[in-house]
Design a protein around this motif. Sequence first.
Motif, PDB file in Angstrom:
ATOM      1  N   ILE A   1       0.771  -1.170   0.023  1.00  0.00           N
ATOM      2  CA  ILE A   1      -0.057  -0.052   0.052  1.00  0.00           C
ATOM      3  C   ILE A   1       0.762   1.528  -0.005  1.00  0.00           C
ATOM      4  N   ASP A   2       2.173   1.175   0.560  1.00  0.00           N
ATOM      5  CA  ASP A   2       3.010   2.431   0.508  1.00  0.00           C
ATOM      6  C   ASP A   2       3.263   2.811  -0.946  1.00  0.00           C
ATOM      7  N   LYS A   3       3.136   2.117  -1.899  1.00  0.00           N
ATOM      8  CA  LYS A   3       3.386   2.307  -3.345  1.00  0.00           C
ATOM      9  C   LYS A   3       2.471   3.098  -3.791  1.00  0.00           C
ATOM     10  N   VAL A   4       1.211   3.053  -3.382  1.00  0.00           N
ATOM     11  CA  VAL A   4      -0.123   4.063  -3.661  1.00  0.00           C
ATOM     12  C   VAL A   4      -0.049   5.470  -3.303  1.00  0.00           C
ATOM     13  N   ASP A   5      -0.508   6.334  -4.071  1.00  0.00           N
ATOM     14  CA  ASP A   5      -0.646   7.729  -3.842  1.00  0.00           C
ATOM     15  C   ASP A   5      -1.535   7.902  -2.510  1.00  0.00           C
ATOM     16  N   PRO A   6      -0.987   8.410  -1.394  1.00  0.00           N
ATOM     17  CA  PRO A   6      -1.844   8.480  -0.293  1.00  0.00           C
ATOM     18  C   PRO A   6      -3.362   9.039  -0.450  1.00  0.00           C
ATOM     19  N   ARG A   7      -3.394   9.692  -1.333  1.00  0.00           N
ATOM     20  CA  ARG A   7      -4.510  10.547  -1.639  1.00  0.00           C
ATOM     21  C   ARG A   7      -5.714   9.263  -2.140  1.00  0.00           C
ATOM     22  N   PHE A   8      -5.253   8.265  -2.532  1.00  0.00           N
ATOM     23  CA  PHE A   8      -6.230   7.292  -3.307  1.00  0.00           C
ATOM     24  C   PHE A   8      -6.269   5.944  -2.087  1.00  0.00           C
ATOM     25  N   ALA A   9      -5.877   6.255  -1.104  1.00  0.00           N
ATOM     26  CA  ALA A   9      -5.844   5.154  -0.051  1.00  0.00           C
ATOM     27  C   ALA A   9      -6.657   5.576   1.259  1.00  0.00           C
ATOM     28  N   ASP A  10      -7.161   4.520   2.021  1.00  0.00           N
ATOM     29  CA  ASP A  10      -7.987   4.865   3.271  1.00  0.00           C
ATOM     30  C   ASP A  10      -6.620   4.774   4.334  1.00  0.00           C
ATOM     31  N   LYS A  11      -6.683   5.830   5.156  1.00  0.00           N
ATOM     32  CA  LYS A  11      -5.544   5.833   6.219  1.00  0.00           C
ATOM     33  C   LYS A  11      -5.793   4.830   7.292  1.00  0.00           C
ATOM     34  N   ASP A  12      -6.604   4.239   7.194  1.00  0.00           N
ATOM     35  CA  ASP A  12      -7.094   3.092   8.453  1.00  0.00           C
ATOM     36  C   ASP A  12      -6.980   1.608   7.830  1.00  0.00           C
ATOM     37  N   GLY A  13      -7.002   1.498   6.483  1.00  0.00           N
ATOM     38  CA  GLY A  13      -7.028   0.345   5.757  1.00  0.00           C
ATOM     39  C   GLY A  13      -8.347  -0.450   5.850  1.00  0.00           C
ATOM     40  N   ALA A  14      -9.483   0.406   5.899  1.00  0.00           N
ATOM     41  CA  ALA A  14     -10.688  -0.297   5.713  1.00  0.00           C
ATOM     42  C   ALA A  14     -11.109  -0.866   4.518  1.00  0.00           C
ATOM     43  N   TRP A  15     -10.330  -0.143   3.501  1.00  0.00           N
ATOM     44  CA  TRP A  15     -10.431  -0.914   2.073  1.00  0.00           C
ATOM     45  C   TRP A  15      -9.343  -0.663   1.191  1.00  0.00           C
ATOM     46  N   THR A  16      -8.950  -1.218   0.251  1.00  0.00           N
ATOM     47  CA  THR A  16      -7.610  -1.362  -0.409  1.00  0.00           C
ATOM     48  C   THR A  16      -7.810  -0.659  -1.868  1.00  0.00           C
ATOM     49  N   PRO A  17      -7.361   0.395  -2.467  1.00  0.00           N
ATOM     50  CA  PRO A  17      -7.533   0.694  -3.953  1.00  0.00           C
ATOM     51  C   PRO A  17      -6.927  -0.171  -4.757  1.00  0.00           C
ATOM     52  N   ILE A  18      -7.459  -0.480  -5.909  1.00  0.00           N
ATOM     53  CA  ILE A  18      -6.831  -1.623  -6.643  1.00  0.00           C
ATOM     54  C   ILE A  18      -6.811  -1.127  -8.050  1.00  0.00           C
ATOM     55  N   SER A  19      -7.373  -0.070  -8.505  1.00  0.00           N
ATOM     56  CA  SER A  19      -7.256   0.402  -9.952  1.00  0.00           C
ATOM     57  C   SER A  19      -7.888   1.820  -9.939  1.00  0.00           C
ATOM     58  N   MET A  20      -7.626   2.641 -11.140  1.00  0.00           N
ATOM     59  CA  MET A  20      -8.455   3.876 -11.365  1.00  0.00           C
ATOM     60  C   MET A  20      -9.230   3.855 -12.715  1.00  0.00           C
ATOM     61  N   SER A  21     -10.146   4.335 -12.885  1.00  0.00           N
ATOM     62  CA  SER A  21     -11.024   4.576 -13.974  1.00  0.00           C
ATOM     63  C   SER A  21     -11.782   5.841 -14.191  1.00  0.00           C
ATOM     64  N   PRO A  22     -11.292   6.448 -15.308  1.00  0.00           N
ATOM     65  CA  PRO A  22     -12.304   7.817 -15.398  1.00  0.00           C
ATOM     66  C   PRO A  22     -13.542   7.560 -16.226  1.00  0.00           C
ATOM     67  N   LEU A  23     -14.677   8.291 -16.180  1.00  0.00           N
ATOM     68  CA  LEU A  23     -15.790   8.426 -16.688  1.00  0.00           C
ATOM     69  C   LEU A  23     -15.613   9.036 -17.856  1.00  0.00           C
ATOM     70  N   VAL A  24     -16.401   8.293 -19.141  1.00  0.00           N
ATOM     71  CA  VAL A  24     -16.185   8.647 -20.443  1.00  0.00           C
ATOM     72  C   VAL A  24     -17.626   8.814 -20.995  1.00  0.00           C
ATOM     73  N   PHE A  25     -18.055   9.581 -22.243  1.00  0.00           N
ATOM     74  CA  PHE A  25     -19.141   9.537 -22.528  1.00  0.00           C
ATOM     75  C   PHE A  25     -18.991   8.477 -23.994  1.00  0.00           C
ATOM     76  N   ALA A  26     -19.877   7.633 -23.957  1.00  0.00           N
ATOM     77  CA  ALA A  26     -19.921   6.453 -25.099  1.00  0.00           C
ATOM     78  C   ALA A  26     -21.158   7.020 -25.953  1.00  0.00           C
ATOM     79  N   TYR A  27     -20.896   7.050 -27.410  1.00  0.00           N
ATOM     80  CA  TYR A  27     -21.921   7.392 -28.338  1.00  0.00           C
ATOM     81  C   TYR A  27     -21.726   6.543 -29.513  1.00  0.00           C
ATOM     82  N   ASN A  28     -22.913   6.549 -30.147  1.00  0.00           N
ATOM     83  CA  ASN A  28     -23.062   5.739 -31.352  1.00  0.00           C
ATOM     84  C   ASN A  28     -23.222   6.937 -32.705  1.00  0.00           C
ATOM     85  N   ALA A  29     -22.073   6.828 -33.325  1.00  0.00           N
ATOM     86  CA  ALA A  29     -21.776   7.983 -34.388  1.00  0.00           C
ATOM     87  C   ALA A  29     -23.198   8.130 -35.196  1.00  0.00           C
TER      88      ALA A  29
END
Length: 335
Positions: free
Chosen positions: A102-130
């Motif tokens: 967990i020390d390899k992960v940016d602290p902004r994206f982790a829980d200081k108490d370890g209640a949960w573990t960050p595993i990946s990151m995904s942005p939102l995107v708009f999907a459209y049918n041209a």
Amino acid sequence: MKRPLALSSALALLCSVASAQAAPLTVYCPMSDDDCGSVLAAFAADTGNEARFVRIGAGEILARIRAEKANPQAGLWLAGAADNFIQAAEEGLLAPHKAAGIDKVDPRFADKDGAWTPISMSPLVFAYNADLVEEAQAPIPDSWTSFADPAYQKNVALAHAASSGTAYVALASVVQLSGEDEGFQLMKDIDKNVIQYTRSGVAPSRMVANGEVALAMAFTQDVEAALAAGYPLDYAFPKEGTGFEVNAAAAVANAPEDQATAATAFLDWVLTEKGQAAMGATFRGPIVPGYVNPEARIDLSNVKLIDYDFAWAGANRARLLERYENEVRHKADAQ
């Protein structure tokens, strides 16, 4: 005569222990069947820990774990936006564990108490049918307000925020960008264009890929999966910037001992090189810097991200969802 009896008893005890250890880890997972299965198969291949999963939406997982609090039926919650996990932690539904690595992960994206573990990151995107966009004579979507454009009337599919982590991140993003009252007004305007609310965050982009609707929101991995499968799908990011999901996993509080042990083993494994590669193979962005999926088509390095406050989103989730149900759309309307 006593020695064979003792040996027999010892062997029986060993068999009993082996049998207990062989019981598969039960996992609640909101990713696609393929993604849940591939990540857990990689975990089993690398560690020997077998797992079986139940696939349901992230919001529904929270509700199920809450309902099963006195008698947990799963040891691991795998995947979903961190704000869901923050709410679960506040309710005492998770078993804290500070994962190895967990020390390899940016602290902004982790829980200081370890209640949960960050595993990946995904942005939102708009999907459209041209083709459908052109047919509707609608502009290419380039803003959150595009979903409220009358040109897209009854040509939008969205997941419901109460059952889908994808949809809740979108709601929280709009509120953080515009302010709460303005954000909810936009969601009401968007509602006029929505032909269907789904329970799953993956379903709307699939509807776009199948030519059922012109426009949807999704996480980038869902669009990547559709493109990899050969579907005619286009994508765009909002000019204002987009929200993102810190995807997480957590051990379920009060799970049986064998389930708890296997769950913490997964949390340690998922931040290793092989664990991050398994998550990356689902087209989710790495939480530990370094891994890049060579088959990905969306360049995440150039995506404009908002300063998404997922801690605030988690702390305010129940309140925002109550307002969403009262003012925009009831959960019962999701299909």
